[in-house]
Design a protein around this motif. Structure first.
Motif: not given
Ligand code: SAH
Ligand code: DHB
Ligand code: MG
Length: 226
Positions: A176-205
């Motif tokens: 469900t990580l790939a589901d951009a329309d997910s209404g599940d707060s747990k899934v949305r949080a994992q997507r947010q995690l990926h977006e945060m990491i993607s935009a943060d030059p302090r980490v490589s992941a």
């Protein structure tokens, strides 16, 4: 001939791998037995995953580990076994009853002086760690309430050093990580995690999808660059 795609087979393979490469000793057997008898949910990492945590700690020479979500201390024991004699692990657990079971399991594993279990919702116990000046942490395992994973990640990043490693469990969630329309707060949080990491030059992941005794899931591994 398609046994490999059935989830029942994933558990058999996990049993095979675990039996040879991540066998349970008395302390791990006793930890699971005590957790089961106390009615804790069986959601601990699998034996191969526990061994991975130990190997990661050893590979980076971790001396200070932070864990979010102790449950009965099963992953805690694997992680702590990757520490040198003077290493320390702090593990955060919101449920007092679980923390008590974990404390006994940790003591039975001979890790009383290495591991400190802190009871309370992590967002409430983190400021105390801050106040005590604990950290930076070399390795962090984020495995508590999934909706807060991004907040925990942000805190850890601010309490890391060059070379710190952050591991987050349960990020793929049956795909469900790939589901951009997910209404599940747990899934949305994992997507947010990926977006945060993607935009943060302090980490490589990266995130690795996994199958096994715990179904289809995956974990994120993030290395702090700066
Ligand atoms: N890491 C464990 C499994 C943890 S299960 C292992 O692999 O062995 C997730 C745990 O997080 C549960 O024990 C749950 O009680 C705890 N938890 C839930 N919300 C929390 C919070 N806000 N702060 C700290 N722990 C929390
Ligand atoms: C579940 C699995 C986990 O690894 C976890 O940390 C929390 C919950 C689950 O399967 O519900
Ligand atoms: Mg987990």
């Amino acid at each position: 001939m398609n046994a490999g795609v059935e989830s029942g087979h994933w558990s058999e393979v996990d049993d095979y791998i675990g039996g040879l490469l991540a066998p349970h000793d008395e302390a791990l057997v006793a930890a699971l037995k005590a957790s089961d008898e106390a009615g804790l949910p069986e959601i601990q990492v699998s034996p191969p995953q526990g061994k991975l945590l130990q190997l990661l700690a050893q590979a980076i020479g971790a001396k200070a580990i932070l864990e979010f979500g102790t449950l009965g201390g099963y992953s805690t024991i694997w992680l702590a076994r990757g520490l040198p004699a003077d290493g320390r692990l702090v593990t955060l657990e919101s449920d007092l009853g679980y923390a008590e079971v974990a404390q006994e399991n940790i003591e039975r594993a001979g890790l009383r002086d290495v591991v400190e279990v802190r009871v309370g919702p992590a967002l409430e116990t983190l400021p105390q760690l801050d106040a005590e000046g604990i950290g930076p942490f070399d390795l962090t395992f984020i495995d508590a309430d999934k909706a807060n994973t991004p907040e925990y990640f942000a805190w850890v990043l601010d309490h890391s050093r060059l070379g710190s490693l952050i591991v987050a469990d349960n990020v793929v969630r049956d795909g469900t990580l790939a589901d951009a329309d997910s209404g599940d707060s747990k899934v949305r949080a994992q997507r947010q995690l990926h977006e945060m990491i993607s935009a943060d030059p302090r980490v490589s992941a990266t995130t690795i999808q996994t199958v096994g005794g715990k179904g289809y899931d995956g974990f994120t591994l993030a290395l702090v660059n700066s």
